[in-house]
Motif scaffolding. Structure first.
Motif, PDB file in Angstrom:
ATOM      1  N   SER A  79       0.785  -1.180  -0.071  1.00  0.00           N
ATOM      2  CA  SER A  79      -0.007   0.058  -0.028  1.00  0.00           C
ATOM      3  C   SER A  79       0.824   1.199  -0.003  1.00  0.00           C
ATOM      4  O   SER A  79       0.350   2.398   0.167  1.00  0.00           O
ATOM      5  N   ARG A 105       2.754   4.511  -0.731  1.00  0.00           N
ATOM      6  CA  ARG A 105       2.513   5.734  -1.941  1.00  0.00           C
ATOM      7  C   ARG A 105       3.804   6.233  -2.490  1.00  0.00           C
ATOM      8  O   ARG A 105       4.629   6.369  -1.692  1.00  0.00           O
ATOM      9  N   ALA A 138       0.005   5.272  -6.089  1.00  0.00           N
ATOM     10  CA  ALA A 138       0.281   3.706  -5.519  1.00  0.00           C
ATOM     11  C   ALA A 138       1.569   3.122  -6.121  1.00  0.00           C
ATOM     12  O   ALA A 138       1.600   3.635  -7.326  1.00  0.00           O
TER      13      ALA A 138
END
Length: 126
Positions: free
Chosen positions: A56, A58, A73
């Motif tokens: 997950s 970023r 992402a």
């Protein structure tokens, strides 16, 4: 203009050799290959689950279109590169993470198959 291709699929008869089935040596090799690929896939699924926060993550990048820093992402290709860097011994990164040395566990697995099971494991993620 596109080009049409034709695929011919042949069924592999895994029945008794005496009744027209596949060569038992080939069948054993196929079964062994399936087993190794399943183990390799399980290795990378376990690795990704142990580092689930990475899935997950970023990434900051500069958008030429918007002329500003943006966030997105992490991509599947970036995950693939990261997983390889952590688990495969190469000249650039000679030491895999402790407990995650894919090179030692599967020394003879060709890189194309390794990358295939990593991509498959990335697709299996929750």
């Amino acid at each position: 203009m596109g080009q049409a291709t034709r695929t011919t699929k042949l069924l592999l008869d895994l029945g008794n050799r005496r009744q027209g089935g596949a060569n038992t040596g080939k069948r054993a090799a196929l079964d062994a290959t399936v087993g190794v690929l399943n183990e390799a896939r399980a290795f990378y699924i376990d690795f990704l689950l142990a580092h689930a926060d990475k899935l997950s993550e970023r990434i900051l990048y500069y958008s030429e279109q918007h002329l500003e820093m943006r966030e997105r992402a992490i991509s599947a290709n970036e995950l693939l590169s990261w997983a390889e860097a952590c688990t495969v011994e190469t000249q650039d990164h000679p030491h895999a993470w402790p407990g995650w040395n894919f090179s030692a566990r599967f020394p003879d697995l060709p890189f194309a198959y390794r990358r295939s099971v990593i991509k498959d494991a990335i697709g299996v993620r929750p």
